[in-house]
Design a protein around this motif. Sequence first.
Motif, PDB file in Angstrom:
ATOM      1  N   THR A  90     109.632  59.367  52.630  1.00 34.23           N
ATOM      2  CA  THR A  90     110.020  58.756  53.898  1.00 34.23           C
ATOM      3  C   THR A  90     111.441  58.219  53.827  1.00 34.23           C
ATOM      4  O   THR A  90     111.847  57.607  52.843  1.00 34.23           O
ATOM      5  N   SER A  91     112.211  58.471  54.884  1.00 30.70           N
ATOM      6  CA  SER A  91     113.568  57.929  54.964  1.00 30.70           C
ATOM      7  C   SER A  91     113.789  57.363  56.356  1.00 30.70           C
ATOM      8  O   SER A  91     113.159  57.792  57.319  1.00 30.70           O
ATOM      9  N   VAL A  92     114.688  56.416  56.445  1.00 35.09           N
ATOM     10  CA  VAL A  92     114.911  55.745  57.718  1.00 35.09           C
ATOM     11  C   VAL A  92     116.398  55.455  57.903  1.00 35.09           C
ATOM     12  O   VAL A  92     117.142  55.267  56.936  1.00 35.09           O
ATOM     13  N   THR A  93     116.812  55.436  59.154  1.00 37.17           N
ATOM     14  CA  THR A  93     118.169  55.049  59.524  1.00 37.17           C
ATOM     15  C   THR A  93     118.156  53.592  59.978  1.00 37.17           C
ATOM     16  O   THR A  93     117.240  53.175  60.691  1.00 37.17           O
ATOM     17  N   ALA A 142     105.457  64.031  46.095  1.00 40.65           N
ATOM     18  CA  ALA A 142     106.237  64.080  47.338  1.00 40.65           C
ATOM     19  C   ALA A 142     105.282  64.304  48.515  1.00 40.65           C
ATOM     20  O   ALA A 142     104.244  64.944  48.354  1.00 40.65           O
ATOM     21  N   PRO A 143     105.618  63.806  49.701  1.00 41.49           N
ATOM     22  CA  PRO A 143     104.726  63.997  50.836  1.00 41.49           C
ATOM     23  C   PRO A 143     104.523  65.455  51.225  1.00 41.49           C
ATOM     24  O   PRO A 143     103.454  65.844  51.659  1.00 41.49           O
ATOM     25  N   GLY A 144     105.574  66.292  51.023  1.00 39.93           N
ATOM     26  CA  GLY A 144     105.469  67.659  51.518  1.00 39.93           C
ATOM     27  C   GLY A 144     105.169  67.645  53.013  1.00 39.93           C
ATOM     28  O   GLY A 144     105.473  66.679  53.717  1.00 39.93           O
ATOM     29  N   TYR A 145     104.543  68.701  53.488  1.00 34.51           N
ATOM     30  CA  TYR A 145     104.101  68.748  54.885  1.00 34.51           C
ATOM     31  C   TYR A 145     102.582  68.705  54.893  1.00 34.51           C
ATOM     32  O   TYR A 145     101.905  69.649  55.291  1.00 34.51           O
ATOM     33  N   THR A 146     102.036  67.584  54.400  1.00 35.33           N
ATOM     34  CA  THR A 146     100.599  67.454  54.216  1.00 35.33           C
ATOM     35  C   THR A 146      99.903  66.703  55.340  1.00 35.33           C
ATOM     36  O   THR A 146      98.700  66.464  55.271  1.00 35.33           O
ATOM     37  N   ASP A 147     100.659  66.336  56.350  1.00 35.53           N
ATOM     38  CA  ASP A 147     100.080  65.644  57.507  1.00 35.53           C
ATOM     39  C   ASP A 147     101.037  65.818  58.680  1.00 35.53           C
ATOM     40  O   ASP A 147     102.256  65.845  58.491  1.00 35.53           O
ATOM     41  N   PRO A 148     100.507  65.940  59.909  1.00 38.57           N
ATOM     42  CA  PRO A 148     101.390  66.100  61.070  1.00 38.57           C
ATOM     43  C   PRO A 148     102.424  64.986  61.222  1.00 38.57           C
ATOM     44  O   PRO A 148     103.488  65.194  61.808  1.00 38.57           O
ATOM     45  N   VAL A 149     102.136  63.795  60.663  1.00 36.65           N
ATOM     46  CA  VAL A 149     103.062  62.677  60.805  1.00 36.65           C
ATOM     47  C   VAL A 149     104.403  62.975  60.140  1.00 36.65           C
ATOM     48  O   VAL A 149     105.442  62.405  60.522  1.00 36.65           O
ATOM     49  N   ILE A 150     104.414  63.882  59.164  1.00 32.33           N
ATOM     50  CA  ILE A 150     105.660  64.211  58.472  1.00 32.33           C
ATOM     51  C   ILE A 150     106.666  64.849  59.435  1.00 32.33           C
ATOM     52  O   ILE A 150     107.882  64.785  59.217  1.00 32.33           O
ATOM     53  N   PHE A 151     106.171  65.465  60.490  1.00 28.19           N
ATOM     54  CA  PHE A 151     107.070  66.086  61.463  1.00 28.19           C
ATOM     55  C   PHE A 151     107.641  65.069  62.446  1.00 28.19           C
ATOM     56  O   PHE A 151     108.453  65.406  63.303  1.00 28.19           O
ATOM     57  N   GLY A 152     107.226  63.811  62.327  1.00 30.52           N
ATOM     58  CA  GLY A 152     107.689  62.776  63.242  1.00 30.52           C
ATOM     59  C   GLY A 152     108.737  61.882  62.626  1.00 30.52           C
ATOM     60  O   GLY A 152     109.453  62.266  61.692  1.00 30.52           O
ATOM     61  N   SER A 153     108.810  60.650  63.106  1.00 29.02           N
ATOM     62  CA  SER A 153     109.853  59.716  62.688  1.00 29.02           C
ATOM     63  C   SER A 153     109.754  59.376  61.209  1.00 29.02           C
ATOM     64  O   SER A 153     108.701  58.974  60.722  1.00 29.02           O
ATOM     65  N   GLY A 154     110.876  59.536  60.517  1.00 33.04           N
ATOM     66  CA  GLY A 154     110.962  59.119  59.130  1.00 33.04           C
ATOM     67  C   GLY A 154     110.392  60.087  58.124  1.00 33.04           C
ATOM     68  O   GLY A 154     110.586  59.927  56.928  1.00 33.04           O
TER      69      GLY A 154
END
Length: 221
Positions: free
Chosen positions: A184-187, A166-178
């Motif tokens: 990763t999930s998307v609308t 799972a990605p976890g919170y292993t990069d700042p990008v996780i706090f952004g879109s998707g």
Amino acid sequence: MGLFDKLFKKTSDEEIEKMESVKLAVVYYSSGGTNYKMAKMAEEGAKAIGAEVKVLKVPETAPQAAIDSNPAWKAHIAATADVPEVTLADLEWADAIIFSVPTRFGNMPGQMKNFIDTTGGLWFHGKLANKVVSAMSSAQNAHGGQEATILSLYTSMYHWGAIVAAPGYTDPVIFGSGGNPYGTSVTVDQNGEMVEDIEASVQHQAKRTVTIAEAIKKANQ
């Protein structure tokens, strides 16, 4: 290096050059094209760090009449006719697998479930144990079951004896879109367009999956 620095450590160019080629299967189901696009984003991210990648679709099991009644669905199937269908041999070949599926009532669609249900022979012979797996999903509203779909897919992976990356919170990008810690999930809006820009999240997830698989592959040599 502190804990925070280790958590958000980037893979360096030198480390990429030293990485042994990891075999990644990106297995998706898509009726409108969203999860196909996500699979291609994952392919790009994984190839950027030296992985050997196959993008594969699960077989379509819906009645032709249902497909014909939906122009977008019919058009997508025609547009991706050259994408190979996944086989059990592909799963055995892969060191790592990324799944990308839309949500169906908070679960994976029947097409993906049908394929996973055919893996009993590989499972019985231990051929799926220690595969590194990760998952992504989409839905037509922000809380339409994406996370539940990812988690339900992981349940099958635990039975395989797979290692969930799972990605976890292993990069700042996780706090952004998707980004979310499960995958990763998307609308997707009513026109079939992604609402969020998820490319960075998908590529980080793919790179993380490949990096973990590479570490496990080295450890088993």
